[in-house]
Design an enzyme around this catalytic site. Structure first.
Site, PDB file in Angstrom:
ATOM      1  N   LYS A 174       0.835  -1.191   0.000  1.00 56.36           N
ATOM      2  CA  LYS A 174       0.000   0.000   0.000  1.00 56.36           C
ATOM      3  C   LYS A 174       0.875   1.249   0.000  1.00 56.36           C
ATOM      4  CE  LYS A 174      -2.037   2.448   3.253  1.00 56.36           C
ATOM      5  NZ  LYS A 174      -1.970   3.788   2.633  1.00 56.36           N
ATOM      6  N   GLU A 249      11.065   1.810   9.390  1.00 60.28           N
ATOM      7  CA  GLU A 249      11.920   2.981   9.113  1.00 60.28           C
ATOM      8  C   GLU A 249      11.097   4.206   9.442  1.00 60.28           C
ATOM      9  OE1 GLU A 249      14.948   2.620   8.446  1.00 60.28           O
ATOM     10  OE2 GLU A 249      14.841   0.476   8.041  1.00 60.28           O
ATOM     11  N   CYS A 283      13.386  11.940   5.430  1.00 61.81           N
ATOM     12  CA  CYS A 283      13.694  11.563   6.809  1.00 61.81           C
ATOM     13  C   CYS A 283      15.173  11.753   7.117  1.00 61.81           C
ATOM     14  CB  CYS A 283      13.247  10.138   7.083  1.00 61.81           C
ATOM     15  SG  CYS A 283      13.881   8.967   5.879  1.00 61.81           S
ATOM     16  N   GLU A 384      10.105  16.149  15.132  1.00 66.96           N
ATOM     17  CA  GLU A 384      10.286  16.115  13.685  1.00 66.96           C
ATOM     18  C   GLU A 384       9.305  17.068  13.005  1.00 66.96           C
ATOM     19  OE1 GLU A 384       9.242  12.548  11.408  1.00 66.96           O
ATOM     20  OE2 GLU A 384      11.127  12.765  10.327  1.00 66.96           O
TER      21      GLU A 384
HETATM   22  O1  TXE Z   1       2.648   9.421   7.869  1.00 67.75           O
HETATM   23  P1  TXE Z   1       2.058   7.987   8.181  1.00 67.75           P
HETATM   24  P2  TXE Z   1       1.891  10.814   7.848  1.00 67.75           P
HETATM   25  C1  TXE Z   1       6.720  11.650   9.445  1.00 67.75           C
HETATM   26  C2  TXE Z   1       6.664  13.156   9.315  1.00 67.75           C
HETATM   27  C3  TXE Z   1       5.222  13.421   9.117  1.00 67.75           C
HETATM   28  C4  TXE Z   1       4.620  12.382  10.035  1.00 67.75           C
HETATM   29  C5  TXE Z   1       3.222  11.996   9.719  1.00 67.75           C
HETATM   30  O2  TXE Z   1       7.090  13.749  10.513  1.00 67.75           O
HETATM   31  O3  TXE Z   1       4.841  14.711   9.470  1.00 67.75           O
HETATM   32  O4  TXE Z   1       5.443  11.256   9.870  1.00 67.75           O
HETATM   33  O5  TXE Z   1       3.064  11.736   8.348  1.00 67.75           O
HETATM   34  C6  TXE Z   1       0.164   4.321   6.439  1.00 67.75           C
HETATM   35  N1  TXE Z   1      -1.625   0.889   9.811  1.00 67.75           N
HETATM   36  N2  TXE Z   1       7.048  10.975   8.208  1.00 67.75           N
HETATM   37  O6  TXE Z   1       0.803  10.879   8.850  1.00 67.75           O
HETATM   38  O7  TXE Z   1       0.659   8.075   8.644  1.00 67.75           O
HETATM   39  C7  TXE Z   1      -0.231   5.496   5.593  1.00 67.75           C
HETATM   40  O8  TXE Z   1      -1.429   5.233   4.901  1.00 67.75           O
HETATM   41  C8  TXE Z   1      -0.938   0.719   8.682  1.00 67.75           C
HETATM   42  C9  TXE Z   1       8.368  10.427   8.124  1.00 67.75           C
HETATM   43  O9  TXE Z   1       1.554  11.125   6.471  1.00 67.75           O
HETATM   44  O10 TXE Z   1       3.045   7.293   9.029  1.00 67.75           O
HETATM   45  C10 TXE Z   1       0.979   5.617   4.691  1.00 67.75           C
HETATM   46  O11 TXE Z   1       0.907   4.653   3.641  1.00 67.75           O
HETATM   47  N3  TXE Z   1      -0.520   1.716   7.895  1.00 67.75           N
HETATM   48  C11 TXE Z   1       8.462   9.418   7.038  1.00 67.75           C
HETATM   49  C12 TXE Z   1       2.122   5.259   5.629  1.00 67.75           C
HETATM   50  O12 TXE Z   1       1.528   4.560   6.710  1.00 67.75           O
HETATM   51  C13 TXE Z   1      -0.810   2.970   8.276  1.00 67.75           C
HETATM   52  C14 TXE Z   1       7.796   9.766   5.769  1.00 67.75           C
HETATM   53  C15 TXE Z   1       2.902   6.430   6.183  1.00 67.75           C
HETATM   54  O13 TXE Z   1       2.012   7.373   6.718  1.00 67.75           O
HETATM   55  C16 TXE Z   1      -1.523   3.226   9.463  1.00 67.75           C
HETATM   56  C17 TXE Z   1       6.467  10.294   5.998  1.00 67.75           C
HETATM   57  C18 TXE Z   1      -1.935   2.120  10.242  1.00 67.75           C
HETATM   58  N4  TXE Z   1      -2.615   2.267  11.370  1.00 67.75           N
HETATM   59  C19 TXE Z   1       6.167  10.906   7.191  1.00 67.75           C
HETATM   60  N5  TXE Z   1      -1.656   4.566   9.576  1.00 67.75           N
HETATM   61  C20 TXE Z   1       9.863   8.884   6.797  1.00 67.75           C
HETATM   62  N6  TXE Z   1      10.368   8.102   7.740  1.00 67.75           N
HETATM   63  O14 TXE Z   1      10.460   9.109   5.769  1.00 67.75           O
HETATM   64  C21 TXE Z   1      -1.047   5.125   8.510  1.00 67.75           C
HETATM   65  N7  TXE Z   1      -0.549   4.161   7.706  1.00 67.75           N
END
Ligand code: TXE
Length: 482
Positions: A174, A249, A283, A384
């Site tokens: 996904k 990650e 990140c 962050e």
């Molecule tokens: O990320 P999410 P978000 C950090 C950055 C950002 C914060 C939130 O600080 O502001 O995270 O971003 C899926 N079960 N990073 O809310 O939600 C979601 O659909 C399974 C750092 O946009 O973590 C997406 O595909 N999956 C990061 C993925 O998780 C779930 C890059 C990431 O989204 C889920 C992005 C659940 N319960 C944001 N909830 C990096 N490390 O590079 C969400 N998802």
């Protein structure tokens, strides 16, 4: 309006719920496509397809798997323009960046793991004198789940899928619901390359619905996730009682340690990138800049001058350095941190304001922002932000800067600027992070282990580490008679 469909068993299909999510173009704030809102039933359908494909794919010769993966890599290259355009439209990143980095890297991920699997081997242990031979059989796990974020959409999506299928697994994946377009396009490329139906299944939709269904599925035995730390924590909690293999990650709050003896011009040019590449939404960005006091004022002046010259603009304008932030809520989150910084006594040296781009007035544009802070424990230095915002602080001693660098909950990467080899080794050993870049940044050899410590995650991706993650080692112990 364009519909982003699920890709299951080699076919594009509508979501079972027949409901859709709006997909925004961050460069102008308009809805430009609709995303399948997959739920548990779609995930089950994807799982069934993956399960059906597993016996054959896991027994497909390494050469054949590799050949198909290299074909996928070539097709990504051949569709570079179209994919880069789609990535830029979906994410807001400059088209030049998508062309130079995101899409080439997606191709490299397939090429790299398509080749790596042909070199993947396992250990043998002879128990000398006991007529016993052990060897480690590394078998694919079965159906695995890959969940990726929005900042480097196709780049990170393929970084997980490629090693998973190279190792003989089948996948339910996904992408982020904020940037699903290139993952959607990947389905067709895989079909064209001859990837058998069901080896890769892509469901679209939100984290709490489609994402959660993948993580909670009792027969999906391993999850590779990149995203926010809070989501990672939630995933770990869901997966732990089922004893799933997890690779997480997560976020970063990476320090950039600049010593007076560095190659100044190179440091300045690279620090501009490590601060603001991809609108600071990587990140690995160095969001906390610590500068040795003797060059602090000079750096501050030079850096701020260069940052103020960066051009914020429409992602498709070739002069643009900084495109749009990925979404309205994310832009609001980043802006809220600029306010927090001011309340905490930080001084905004440049930037801090939204930008109205002519012709794209409703896009999510923000000036690159540099904030001088006076306490490394302040919130903008601890949490962050994940946007075009960096903080500056001077330091006097090595010990002090190491303490500040390590004084956060995160530990993904660090960048060190010095010409002193002894100092390089001393500091590299003491830094709490998964990666230390010395006199460089985001310099990636795909064979190296990639991942973080502390709240930046568990496990390592990259090279054989990824192939190890996506296989289950079994000890085969054979005794024999002379
Ligand atoms: O990320 P999410 P978000 C950090 C950055 C950002 C914060 C939130 O600080 O502001 O995270 O971003 C899926 N079960 N990073 O809310 O939600 C979601 O659909 C399974 C750092 O946009 O973590 C997406 O595909 N999956 C990061 C993925 O998780 C779930 C890059 C990431 O989204 C889920 C992005 C659940 N319960 C944001 N909830 C990096 N490390 O590079 C969400 N998802």
């Amino acid at each position: 309006m364009k519909k982003i469909l699920n890709y299951i068993d080699g076919n594009y299909c509508e979501p079972i719920s027949e409901t859709w999510i709006d997909n925004y173009n961050p460069s102008n704030g308009e809805v430009y496509s609709q995303i399948a809102n997959a739920n548990e039933q779609d995930v089950e359908k994807a799982y069934e397809a993956a399960k059906k494909a597993f016996p054959s794919w896991s027994n497909t010769t390494i050469e054949e798997r590799s050949r198909i993966m290299l074909r996928i890599a070539t097709l990504i290259e051949e569709n570079l323009e179209e994919l880069a355009y789609a990535e830029s439209l979906d994410n807001g990143k400059p088209l030049s960046l998508a062309k130079a980095v995101d899409i080439p890297r997606a191709s490299s991920n397939f090429r790299f793991f398509g080749n790596a699997i042909t070199q993947f081997a396992s250990e043998a242990h002879e128990s000398v004198g006991l007529n016993t031979m052990n060897f480690t059989l590394r078998q694919p796990i079965g159906v695995v789940g890959c969940i990726s974020p929005w900042n480097l959409p196709l780049y990170l999506f393929t970084w997980k899928i490629a090693p998973a299928i190279a190792a003989g697994n089948t996948v339910v994946a996904k992408p982020s619901e904020i940037t699903p377009m290139t993952a959607f396009m990947l389905g067709e490329i895989c079909t064209k390359a001859g990837l058998p139906n069901g080896v890769l299944n892509i469901v679209h939709g939100t984290g709490p619905s489609a994402g959660q269904a993948i993580v909670a599925h009792k027969n999906i035995k391993a999850i590779s996730f990149t995203g926010g730390t809070i989501t990672g924590e939630h995933i770990a909690r869901t997966a732990a009682p089922m004893f799933k293999k997890l690779s997480l990650e997560l976020g970063g709050k990476n320090p950039n340690l600049i010593f007076a003896d560095c190659n100044y011009e190179k440091m300045l040019a690279v620090t501009l990138k490590s601060s603001f590449a991809n609108q600071g939404q990587i990140c690995l960005c160095g969001s906390r800049i610590f500068v040795e006091r003797s060059i602090f004022e000079k750096f501050k002046k030079d850096f701020v001058t260069k940052v103020a010259q960066l051009k914020v603009g429409n992602p498709f304008d070739e002069n643009t350095n900084i495109g749009a932030l990925v979404s309205k809520p994310h832009m609001e989150k980043v802006q809220s941190y600029i306010e927090i910084a001011k309340e905490e006594g930080g001084i905004v040296l440049t930037g801090g304001n939204p930008v109205v781009v002519k012709g794209s007035e409703n896009g999510y544009y923000l000036e690159p922002t540099v904030i001088e802070v006076f306490d490394d424990q302040c919130r903008v230095n601890q949490e962050e932000i994940f946007g075009p915002v960096v903080t500056l602080m001077p330091f006097d001693t090595e010990e002090e800067v190491i303490n500040m660098a390590n004084g956060v909950e995160y530990g993904l990467s660090a960048t060190l600027w010095t010409q002193n080899l002894d100092r390089t080794m001393r500091i590299s050993k003491k830094i709490e992070s998964g990666i230390v870049w010395v006199n460089t940044w985001l310099n990636r050899d795909l064979r190296t282990p990639f991942g973080g410590v502390k709240n930046s995650g568990v496990g390592r991706e990259g090279g054989f580490e990824a192939l190890k993650f996506f296989t289950e080692p079994k000890n085969i112990c054979i005794t024999y008679s002379e």
